[in-house]
Design a protein around this motif. Sequence first.
Motif, PDB file in Angstrom:
ATOM      1  N   SER A 210       0.817  -1.371   0.267  1.00 54.42           N
ATOM      2  CA  SER A 210      -0.008  -0.034   0.140  1.00 54.42           C
ATOM      3  C   SER A 210       0.849   0.982  -0.035  1.00 54.42           C
ATOM      4  O   SER A 210       2.003   1.135   0.651  1.00 54.42           O
ATOM      5  N   GLN A 211       0.393   2.290  -0.698  1.00 54.50           N
ATOM      6  CA  GLN A 211       1.184   3.457  -0.779  1.00 54.50           C
ATOM      7  C   GLN A 211       0.893   4.621  -0.285  1.00 54.50           C
ATOM      8  O   GLN A 211       1.337   5.480   0.229  1.00 54.50           O
ATOM      9  N   ASP A 212      -0.633   4.459   0.154  1.00 53.67           N
ATOM     10  CA  ASP A 212      -1.273   5.598   0.919  1.00 53.67           C
ATOM     11  C   ASP A 212      -2.291   5.334   1.870  1.00 53.67           C
ATOM     12  O   ASP A 212      -2.951   4.620   2.019  1.00 53.67           O
ATOM     13  N   SER A 214      -3.600   7.664   4.061  1.00 48.88           N
ATOM     14  CA  SER A 214      -4.409   8.690   4.519  1.00 48.88           C
ATOM     15  C   SER A 214      -5.994   8.198   4.923  1.00 48.88           C
ATOM     16  O   SER A 214      -6.331   8.886   5.991  1.00 48.88           O
ATOM     17  N   SER A 215      -6.457   7.261   4.397  1.00 52.09           N
ATOM     18  CA  SER A 215      -7.699   6.806   4.891  1.00 52.09           C
ATOM     19  C   SER A 215      -7.695   5.939   5.917  1.00 52.09           C
ATOM     20  O   SER A 215      -8.683   6.299   6.724  1.00 52.09           O
ATOM     21  N   GLU A 218      -7.587   8.572   8.700  1.00 56.85           N
ATOM     22  CA  GLU A 218      -9.181   8.985   8.912  1.00 56.85           C
ATOM     23  C   GLU A 218      -9.726   8.236   9.737  1.00 56.85           C
ATOM     24  O   GLU A 218     -10.789   8.496  10.548  1.00 56.85           O
ATOM     25  N   ARG A 219      -9.670   6.892   9.521  1.00 55.74           N
ATOM     26  CA  ARG A 219     -10.385   6.077  10.210  1.00 55.74           C
ATOM     27  C   ARG A 219      -9.899   5.756  11.713  1.00 55.74           C
ATOM     28  O   ARG A 219     -10.793   5.685  12.576  1.00 55.74           O
ATOM     29  N   ARG A 242       4.243   9.267   9.298  1.00 55.14           N
ATOM     30  CA  ARG A 242       4.127  10.633   8.666  1.00 55.14           C
ATOM     31  C   ARG A 242       2.725  11.333   8.245  1.00 55.14           C
ATOM     32  O   ARG A 242       2.396  12.360   8.480  1.00 55.14           O
ATOM     33  N   LYS A 243       1.978  10.377   7.755  1.00 53.94           N
ATOM     34  CA  LYS A 243       0.579  11.032   7.675  1.00 53.94           C
ATOM     35  C   LYS A 243      -0.096  11.305   8.699  1.00 53.94           C
ATOM     36  O   LYS A 243      -0.907  12.229   8.931  1.00 53.94           O
ATOM     37  N   ILE A 245       1.341  12.580  11.448  1.00 56.01           N
ATOM     38  CA  ILE A 245       2.022  13.834  11.743  1.00 56.01           C
ATOM     39  C   ILE A 245       1.424  15.090  10.841  1.00 56.01           C
ATOM     40  O   ILE A 245       0.779  16.038  11.522  1.00 56.01           O
ATOM     41  N   GLU A 246       1.083  14.796   9.506  1.00 52.61           N
ATOM     42  CA  GLU A 246       0.721  15.805   8.655  1.00 52.61           C
ATOM     43  C   GLU A 246      -0.745  15.953   9.223  1.00 52.61           C
ATOM     44  O   GLU A 246      -1.161  17.231   8.847  1.00 52.61           O
ATOM     45  N   ARG A 247      -1.477  15.094   9.407  1.00 52.45           N
ATOM     46  CA  ARG A 247      -2.950  15.287   9.778  1.00 52.45           C
ATOM     47  C   ARG A 247      -3.207  15.941  11.097  1.00 52.45           C
ATOM     48  O   ARG A 247      -4.195  16.068  11.434  1.00 52.45           O
TER      49      ARG A 247
ATOM     50  N   ASN B  10      -7.468  14.089  -0.039  1.00 53.99           N
ATOM     51  CA  ASN B  10      -6.558  12.882   0.197  1.00 53.99           C
ATOM     52  C   ASN B  10      -6.545  12.259  -1.067  1.00 53.99           C
ATOM     53  O   ASN B  10      -5.399  11.852  -1.383  1.00 53.99           O
ATOM     54  N   ASN B 128       0.817  21.795   8.892  1.00 53.22           N
ATOM     55  CA  ASN B 128      -0.491  21.527   8.149  1.00 53.22           C
ATOM     56  C   ASN B 128      -1.293  22.787   8.185  1.00 53.22           C
ATOM     57  O   ASN B 128      -0.974  23.913   8.995  1.00 53.22           O
ATOM     58  N   VAL B 135      -7.864  19.223   7.082  1.00 46.66           N
ATOM     59  CA  VAL B 135      -6.641  19.354   7.408  1.00 46.66           C
ATOM     60  C   VAL B 135      -5.689  18.484   6.298  1.00 46.66           C
ATOM     61  O   VAL B 135      -5.864  17.668   6.010  1.00 46.66           O
ATOM     62  N   GLY B 137      -1.471  18.572   4.860  1.00 46.82           N
ATOM     63  CA  GLY B 137       0.053  18.813   5.391  1.00 46.82           C
ATOM     64  C   GLY B 137       0.544  19.636   4.092  1.00 46.82           C
ATOM     65  O   GLY B 137       0.126  19.473   2.970  1.00 46.82           O
ATOM     66  N   TYR B 255     -11.685   4.119   3.261  1.00 45.00           N
ATOM     67  CA  TYR B 255     -12.256   4.779   4.373  1.00 45.00           C
ATOM     68  C   TYR B 255     -13.480   3.854   4.744  1.00 45.00           C
ATOM     69  O   TYR B 255     -13.720   3.401   5.678  1.00 45.00           O
ATOM     70  N   ASP B 259      -8.579  -0.994   2.737  1.00 45.97           N
ATOM     71  CA  ASP B 259      -7.553  -0.791   1.905  1.00 45.97           C
ATOM     72  C   ASP B 259      -7.435  -2.118   0.737  1.00 45.97           C
ATOM     73  O   ASP B 259      -7.614  -1.824  -0.611  1.00 45.97           O
TER      74      ASP B 259
END
Lengths: 389, 288
Positions: A210-212, A214-215, A218-219, A242-243, A245-247, B10, B128, B135, B137, B255, B259
């Motif tokens: 998996s590359q992303d 972000s979801s 969110e969950r 990192r995600k 932290i960003e979020r 996202n 961010n 939000v 980043g 979500y 995944d």
Amino acid sequence: MISRTVTRLAAVALILAFAIIGSGPVTAADPIKIGAALSLTGRFSDSAKYVQEGYQLWLQEVNAHGGINGRPVQLITYDDESNPDTAAVLTERLISRDGVVAILGPYSSPITDAAATVAERAGVPMLGTIASDSSIWERRKLHWTVQAFPSSTYDHEGFLKVIASKGKAIKHLAIVYEESPFSIGAKNWAMGEAKKMGLSAEAFGYAPGSQDFSSIVERLIASKADAVSMGGYYQPSIALTRKMIERGYSPVAYHFIQAADGVTKTALADNANGIFGRSAWESTFTDSASKTFTAAYKAKFNRLPSYHSAAAYAAGQVLEAAIKAKGPDKNGIRDFITTATMPTVLGTYKLNSKLQQEGYRYTLTQWVNGESKVVRDPAQALWPKPAWK
Amino acid sequence: MTLILQLAINGLVFGSLLGLVALGLALVFGVMRLVNFAHGEFITLGAYATYLLVTTTGVSPLWGIPIAALLGAAIGLAIQMLVISRLAGRPELDALMSTYALSIVGLGLFALAFGGDFRTYSAGPSGNVALAGVVVGWRSITVLVSCVIVGAATLALVSRARTGLGFRAVAQNREAAAACGVNVVASERLAFSVSVALAAICGALISFIGTTTPNVGHEWLLDGFVVVIIGGLGSISGALVAALAIGLLHSFASYYFDDSWAQIMTYALLYIALLVRPHGLLGARSAT
């Protein structure tokens, strides 16, 4: 006619004589042959060099003390190029061409899995030195290959212990896992333990590669998890962190299983502070076996050993004890390594009935002020995790 | 509503990176009818170039974007002249195998030079921005903005500039284009060079938000091919639309399901696209 018969008999006698001399009784000078296929080149080479050095140190010490039962030990090593298929071929070569009596395991679980197929077929004992993936022993009925590394099943154990000690206020635990056998096994164990602790827990899976993330973040936010334990590989762990932290999602406590590695600091800088990890062994351990090993290793290689080196040395210790007790006999070695309980530099070596490791356990670590430290007493851990910067 | 917007943002960030991967693939296929299996290694090239630049000089990783682009363009030009140009007129399988061989060589060279452990750095924008509960980043914003600028520039090059006219002429009929005075060799060199530069930029951005290993380009390549097929082989605008669609699908499906379901849905979309529009969303019917 008679002279021809005599000549033939003489020839047969000569061949037999050579054959008998060639396969004559083993003398005290004959080395006991042990094999290892290691990832000396390719993607695992950086870490596998530590394994090789651990084996080398053990070998040097054994031979310096007169070998095992008076016979020197010879370690035949090949480069599997970090490729499971190559490792399988080389294991075959070690067994059929070099005639090794036992095999010290390769680097990583997938390569151990491949080499085990050959070792099992040939009936040669093998120590899975750097094979944390317990699912190998779960899905295959192995008789000759044992797990000589802390089991992945207990990946989250240290974090649960610190929650039990410091996290009375924790309301919801999130376990993030990769949909791979080792990570699923660890997640299942942790969910069961969390239930016993009376902790509300939820698991979040992601697909391998998996590359992303972000979801998933969110969950996690939606689940209101205030403690998060990531049980996947190192790279996805960094990506997930990192995600987070960003979020701006900063749980009270956060653990990912390979956080103790120094790259965590490079990747996360000050944000590494407070993150828990787990380690099979640390050179800062203060027990006498670890201190002696670390000093000898540093003297020989002029660098500190990693947990890979300690695991390699420990595998050598188990094999040495097996040969000492049973001689260089494959069946005897197998009987010893599958049933023994003994101290090594990695802790107490002990297997369960599936030949999975039960004695070695991971130690909890935590990043504090730029250093990864062993958490000897969970009550002393840095808690809660400082907010992301 | 905030959640929907958050997931959409996202998805756009992920989709924009995917679009950049697909853009290079589509450009080379559109102009040269070449399926470039080595595209992943050019992504890796940009990622390592940025990693080295940041860790040895201490400059901002944003500098990695132009440096990777220049390096990619130069290496792309060299490979086109030395290897790809010699494949003109050869059977398609020869070209396919040659780019596959390039990929294997590249993978080996990266593994030899950098080992297997992943490389990363922490430098670059941090923090961010929060707007109406959404939000984002600064790193993600940088990736999104960079992809939009590079994507728009590529579209302009292909659709408006005189160079793009040459690309389109060569794409339609190589011999006829040559007969009409289009410099086919120069067009193909430029197309391949731009494609590698796009891959290298993509690598720079991936190193910025993720980690770098010899396999990093490979990990994006398969999704890149899916995007190119859904968008229409050789269609630049189709690739961009498909990439954004897949990015959004991935974000929402991850979500609301998980995944793995997101991946299943992506490949289901590919299957449906092949059934309903085999030439892709915006691809020409003759493109295949």
